[in-house]
Design an enzyme around this catalytic site. Structure first.
Site, short mmCIF file in Angstrom:
data_model
loop_
_atom_site.label_atom_id
_atom_site.label_comp_id
_atom_site.label_asym_id
_atom_site.label_seq_id
_atom_site.Cartn_x
_atom_site.Cartn_y
_atom_site.Cartn_z
N LYS A 35 0.83 -1.19 0.00
CA LYS A 35 0.00 0.00 0.00
C LYS A 35 0.87 1.25 0.00
O LYS A 35 2.03 1.19 0.37
CB LYS A 35 -0.97 -0.03 1.17
N ASP A 64 -0.50 -4.45 3.57
CA ASP A 64 -0.07 -3.36 4.43
C ASP A 64 1.12 -3.91 5.22
O ASP A 64 0.96 -4.82 6.03
CB ASP A 64 -1.21 -2.95 5.36
N HIS A 65 2.31 -3.35 4.99
CA HIS A 65 3.52 -3.85 5.66
C HIS A 65 3.42 -3.78 7.18
O HIS A 65 4.09 -4.51 7.89
CB HIS A 65 4.75 -3.07 5.19
N TYR A 66 2.56 -2.93 7.70
CA TYR A 66 2.41 -2.76 9.14
C TYR A 66 1.97 -4.05 9.82
O TYR A 66 2.29 -4.31 10.97
CB TYR A 66 1.39 -1.65 9.41
N GLY A 68 3.11 -6.87 9.40
CA GLY A 68 4.27 -7.73 9.67
C GLY A 68 5.00 -7.37 10.95
O GLY A 68 5.89 -8.10 11.39
N LYS A 69 4.66 -6.26 11.58
CA LYS A 69 5.34 -5.85 12.81
C LYS A 69 5.04 -6.85 13.93
O LYS A 69 3.95 -7.39 14.04
CB LYS A 69 4.91 -4.45 13.22
N GLU A 103 4.26 7.87 17.28
CA GLU A 103 5.67 7.73 16.92
C GLU A 103 6.42 8.78 17.71
O GLU A 103 5.91 9.88 17.94
CB GLU A 103 5.88 7.96 15.42
N HIS A 127 -2.98 1.36 8.45
CA HIS A 127 -2.51 0.81 9.72
C HIS A 127 -3.59 0.83 10.80
O HIS A 127 -3.86 -0.17 11.45
CB HIS A 127 -1.30 1.60 10.24
#
Length: 197
Positions: A35, A64-66, A68-69, A103, A127
């Site tokens: 994304k 969504d790479h998030y 993978g956290k 963050e 996210h």
């Protein structure tokens, strides 16, 4: 397997090149697009139709790479595989959920990305919505993609659409050694894209 961690504006061009010269004819091909998948519904629909001219939909994955956290992966286990929490984590026992996405730094080198995409498209619709889905969906019938999709659809379908009047948007200010959003290099002179929602 082809992983596209590039701006959506080049998804189609890169995919056409891969379709023309790089596909496996003896094994399988998978195409993973990170994304954001377009910048709005119209561009996402157009992008999807262009990709479907090149590849079969069952070989395309929009991610969504998030997810993978490690914290998010732990959430899945805690939510659906924990025998203590799973029976209690439902609307009969939980009255409110707050999701805070924080963050401890500014936009640090991501100003050009945020200028084009914006924080709402990057963080809110991806996210935060993924975290909401993992927190609030009912346990799926099976841990399969279609069953998870069905439960998420049941969750989001009755939700009202948010408007800008329902939100507070700002830009990161200077502090803690970080520059303010508007002080980042490589931006338009009058940059107004929100970086804080």
């Amino acid at each position: 397997m082809f992983y596209f961690a590039v701006p959506p504006s080049v998804f189609v061009a890169a995919s056409k090149s891969i379709a023309a010269a790089c596909l496996s004819h003896t094994g399988w091909n998978r195409f993973i697009y990170e994304k954001p998948f377009g910048v709005d519904l119209e561009s996402a629909t157009k992008l999807n139709s262009e990709l479907l001219k090149l590849f079969d939909d069952k070989h395309i994955f929009r991610i969504d790479h998030y997810l993978g956290k490690e914290m998010v992966q732990n959430m899945l286990v805690c939510r659906f595989a924990n025998e203590v929490y799973e029976p209690l984590w439902n609307r009969q026992h939980v009255s409110s959920v707050t999701i805070a996405f924080k963050e401890d730094f500014g936009i640090e080198g991501r100003a050009g990305y945020f200028e084009h995409i914006g924080l709402a498209r990057d963080v809110m619709q991806n996210h935060v919505m993924q975290m909401l889905a993992m927190t609030a969906t009912e346990t799926p019938v099976a841990p399969a993609g279609a069953d998870i999709h069905d439960e998420r659809t049941k969750l989001f379908r009755p939700c009202p659409q948010l408007s800008i009047q329902d939100t507070v948007v700002r830009q990161h200010g200077a502090g803690g050694g970080a520059k303010a959003s508007v002080e980042q290099t490589g931006l338009r002179q009058r940059w107004e894209t929100p970086t804080l929602t």
